[in-house]
Design an enzyme around this catalytic site. Structure first.
Site, short mmCIF file in Angstrom:
data_model
loop_
_atom_site.label_atom_id
_atom_site.label_comp_id
_atom_site.label_asym_id
_atom_site.label_seq_id
_atom_site.Cartn_x
_atom_site.Cartn_y
_atom_site.Cartn_z
N LYS A 195 0.89 -1.15 -0.08
CA LYS A 195 0.09 -0.09 -0.10
C LYS A 195 0.83 1.43 -0.06
O LYS A 195 0.62 2.14 -0.79
CB LYS A 195 -0.87 -0.05 1.11
CG LYS A 195 -1.73 1.38 1.33
CD LYS A 195 -2.74 1.08 2.61
CE LYS A 195 -3.40 2.56 2.61
NZ LYS A 195 -4.51 2.48 3.84
N GLU A 201 10.51 -4.75 4.37
CA GLU A 201 10.59 -6.36 4.11
C GLU A 201 10.38 -6.38 2.35
O GLU A 201 11.18 -7.00 1.64
CB GLU A 201 9.55 -6.97 4.87
CG GLU A 201 9.70 -6.92 6.29
CD GLU A 201 9.22 -6.05 6.92
OE1 GLU A 201 9.00 -4.71 6.64
OE2 GLU A 201 9.10 -6.08 8.22
N GLY A 253 -5.08 -1.72 4.85
CA GLY A 253 -4.11 -2.75 4.19
C GLY A 253 -4.89 -4.17 4.35
O GLY A 253 -5.01 -4.99 3.88
N ARG A 254 -5.32 -4.56 5.67
CA ARG A 254 -5.97 -5.72 6.15
C ARG A 254 -7.26 -5.89 5.62
O ARG A 254 -7.85 -6.93 5.87
CB ARG A 254 -5.80 -6.01 7.57
CG ARG A 254 -6.54 -4.63 8.34
CD ARG A 254 -6.13 -4.75 9.99
NE ARG A 254 -6.46 -3.68 10.57
CZ ARG A 254 -6.05 -2.44 10.85
NH1 ARG A 254 -4.73 -2.32 10.11
NH2 ARG A 254 -6.54 -1.41 11.64
N GLU A 339 -4.93 -6.29 14.78
CA GLU A 339 -4.28 -5.11 14.22
C GLU A 339 -5.43 -4.04 14.51
O GLU A 339 -5.15 -2.91 14.54
CB GLU A 339 -3.71 -5.25 12.78
CG GLU A 339 -2.76 -4.08 12.66
CD GLU A 339 -1.92 -4.19 11.30
OE1 GLU A 339 -0.69 -4.34 11.28
OE2 GLU A 339 -2.52 -4.22 10.03
N HIS A 370 -4.79 -33.03 17.66
CA HIS A 370 -3.54 -34.15 18.03
C HIS A 370 -2.47 -33.09 18.63
O HIS A 370 -1.29 -33.58 18.51
CB HIS A 370 -3.12 -34.64 16.85
CG HIS A 370 -4.24 -35.63 16.20
ND1 HIS A 370 -4.51 -37.02 16.89
CD2 HIS A 370 -5.18 -35.28 15.44
CE1 HIS A 370 -5.73 -37.43 16.29
NE2 HIS A 370 -6.08 -36.59 15.47
N LYS A 499 9.30 -0.83 14.18
CA LYS A 499 9.76 -0.63 12.93
C LYS A 499 10.93 0.39 13.19
O LYS A 499 12.08 0.49 12.53
CB LYS A 499 8.81 0.07 12.09
CG LYS A 499 7.88 -1.00 11.41
CD LYS A 499 6.88 -0.34 10.26
CE LYS A 499 5.82 -0.94 10.10
NZ LYS A 499 5.05 -0.51 9.16
O1 F6P Z 1 3.01 -2.81 9.70
C1 F6P Z 1 1.78 -3.14 9.54
C2 F6P Z 1 1.45 -2.81 8.33
O2 F6P Z 1 1.31 -1.39 8.04
C3 F6P Z 1 -0.06 -3.26 8.00
O3 F6P Z 1 -1.33 -2.58 8.39
C4 F6P Z 1 0.09 -3.32 6.57
O4 F6P Z 1 -0.87 -4.45 6.10
C5 F6P Z 1 1.43 -3.83 6.26
O5 F6P Z 1 2.16 -3.38 7.33
C6 F6P Z 1 1.97 -3.94 4.89
O6 F6P Z 1 2.05 -2.56 4.69
P1 F6P Z 1 2.17 -2.15 2.92
O7 F6P Z 1 1.01 -2.80 2.17
O8 F6P Z 1 2.31 -0.65 3.10
O9 F6P Z 1 3.44 -2.70 2.63
#
Ligand code: F6P
Length: 534
Positions: A195, A201, A253-254, A339, A370, A499
């Protein structure tokens, strides 16, 4: 908090045994279940009585106004000054949805049409990789830019007729290395899904994927696409504008699987099945907006959850899909629930009267049986169980497997409620040949207190439309919980501190001074430097 809350707390203190409620009321299952959109929700195996239900429904008094505000595009995400309009992504084609004085639908429809054209071009081989038609799609994203499409892609495996999908999220190099080593770069498409297009990452994994592809592919840009709210940042990565699929910041995002973040899913199952997924969610949206509270599935799920967590004091909830392809649903729901509602204060900054939402965890049945079900049945921590089960599988030759699966699901909820009495356990111990004190000790181990609450969400079969309904149901449940708890469910400041600390620690691991760190962190960093000779 509303005065009815004190009444509910008193009811919780004197709540009867769940099995007694069945003895007292022959129509209990009818009275404490609801059905809509092909979803049957049974919450009769909880300690909720008619009085409790009335009290819980009274708690939801503010939900209709809040719901109206959300669907109307009001800026209910107050901390970020944003509307919350993920529902627009799945609204019917003729919908008009206003935000900031403009209809958002024409742009959403245009983006969806571009996605469909792109997906069809990839799926038919009109757009090829250097080595031929695209065989594999790698979605690089994390959190909401990963969990939704990864979960849905696994859930809808029987509908896959496009390229294989792979999902890389973790910055741990193991994740991308293990994924890419199985692929041919010349027939692979990489989707960079973020987003914000700043997530470390995702940016790190995208660079690694680009370097991997550049070893064999001359024009890597032709095998990359980007999904983001920031088209400029995607362009800065060298991705051509026709390969960038944008969305608005009022899609959290979620909550974003319904739009461009779902492109990997659309590539796998095709635009028509993706449309069915959206239509299922839209049907649930309609139900949420129009059904009376006592029959409204998202409201009921939220109220049962609040009763268990806040009135009965059960801190976590186990989500147990007896549907292997929903393997990733618990992880998806962890982000959606935790979240969204893992917050300490209300919108005005005051402490929450009832605290934050629950811990959510789980894995598919029967596997969990199990492993940790021992604690669910006999542990001293009570964990309400939330079963999901399809009445029909996708394997016509394996109906016996499916009957066994469903038998296990029903048996678990029954056993959790009924338990096994000490007398019955004594009988078992006696049959095993134990006597006297040994018999008593053995019987105690074999006794189950029972009275453990569970709910069951049953549906005919896991199809794209049904998955859309299930996910929309959970989204709205989280919304209702947030409204009642007083939470803004649409920001996520709690992820920021870690972060910032990671950004500050990276130079320390790479050799910079660790002055000022606490001794625990400094010692761990020193161990890293020693092993890596930094
Ligand atoms: O760190 C949490 C977050 O901001 C989430 O809310 C989001 O879904 C995820 O990181 C990924 O963010 P982006 O889509 O901006 O890479």
């Amino acid at each position: 908090m509303l005065p009815v809350w004190n009444t509910l707390l008193k009811q919780a203190e004197t709540r009867p045994q769940i099995s007694e409620l069945f003895d007292q009321n022959s129509t209990r299952v009818r009275d404490f279940s609801a059905e809509a959109c092909g979803l049957y929700f049974d919450y009769s195996k909880t300690a909720i009585t008619s009085e409790t239900l009335n009290g819980l429904l009274a708690l939801a008094v503010n939900v209709p106004a809040a719901r109206k505000a959300m669907f109307a595009g009001e800026k209910i995400n107050t901390t970020e000054g944003r509307a919350v309009l993920h529902t627009a992504l799945r609204a019917p084609d003729n919908a008009v949805i206003m935000s900031d004085g403009a209809d958002v639908m024409p742009e959403l429809r245009a983006t969806r049409a571009r996605m469909q054209t792109f997906a069809n071009d990839i799926r038919t081989g009109r757009i090829k990789g250097q080595g031929g038609p695209i065989t594999d799609v790698v979605n690089i994203g994390i959190g909401g830019s990963d969990l939704g499409p990864a979960m849905a892609s696994a859930a809808l495996a029987p509908f896959h007729d496009g390229p294989r999908t792979h999902f890389v999220s973790n910055v741990d190099g193991a994740h991308i290395a293990d994924t890419l080593k199985t692929l041919d770069a010349t027939t692979t498409l990489v989707l960079v899904a973020s987003k914000t297009f700043t997530t470390i990452e995702t940016m790190t994994n995208a660079e690694t994927a680009r370097a991997w592809m550049a070893k064999t592919v001359t024009d890597t840009g032709a095998q990359f696409a980007a999904i983001s709210t920031s088209e400029e940042k995607a362009a800065a990565m060298g991705i051509a504008s026709e390969r960038v699929f944008g969305f608005e910041d009022w899609v959290g995002g979620r909550y974003s699987v319904w739009g461009p973040i779902g492109l990997s899913l659309m590539l796998a199952i095709g635009p028509d099945n993706f449309d069915a997924f959206l239509a299922g969610a839209a049907e649930l949206d309609e139900h949420f907006q129009t059904a009376k509270p006592a029959q409204n599935l998202p409201i009921l799920l939220a109220l049962v959850g609040l009763w268990n967590q806040k009135a009965c004091g059960y801190a976590s909830r186990a989500v147990l899909p007896y549907d292997q392809r929903l393997e990733k649903l618990p992880a998806y729901l962890q982000q959606l629930e935790m979240e969204s509602n893992g917050k300490p204060v209300a919108k005005d900054g005051s402490p929450l009267p009832l605290g934050s939402g629950p811990v959510v965890w789980g894995t598919p049945g029967t596997n969990g049986q199990h492993a940790y079900f021992q604690l669910l049945h006999q542990g001293t921590e009570i964990v309400p169980a939330e079963f999901l089960v399809a009445m029909r599988g996708h394997e016509p030759d394996l109906t016996h497997h499916h009957a066994l699966l469903v038998a296990n699901c029903l048996a678990q909820s029954q056993a959790l409620m009924l338990g096994r009495s000490l007398d019955d356990a004594r009988e078992i111990a006696a049959k095993l040949g134990f006597e006297g004190a040994e018999l008593e000790a053995q019987a105690a181990q074999r006794t189950f207190a029972g009275n453990r609450p569970s709910t069951t969400l049953a549906y005919e079969q896991l199809t794209p439309a049904m998955l859309g309904k299930i996910i929309a149901l959970y989204e709205h449940r989280v919304f209702v919980e947030g409204v009642i708890l007083g939470i803004n469910s649409f920001d996520q400041f709690g992820v920021e501190l870690g972060k910032e600390k990671a950004t500050a620690l990276l130079p320390v691991l790479e050799g910079a001074s660790d002055g000022g760190l606490d001794s625990s962190t400094a010692t761990l960093a020193a161990r890293f430097r020693k092993v890596n000779k930094a």
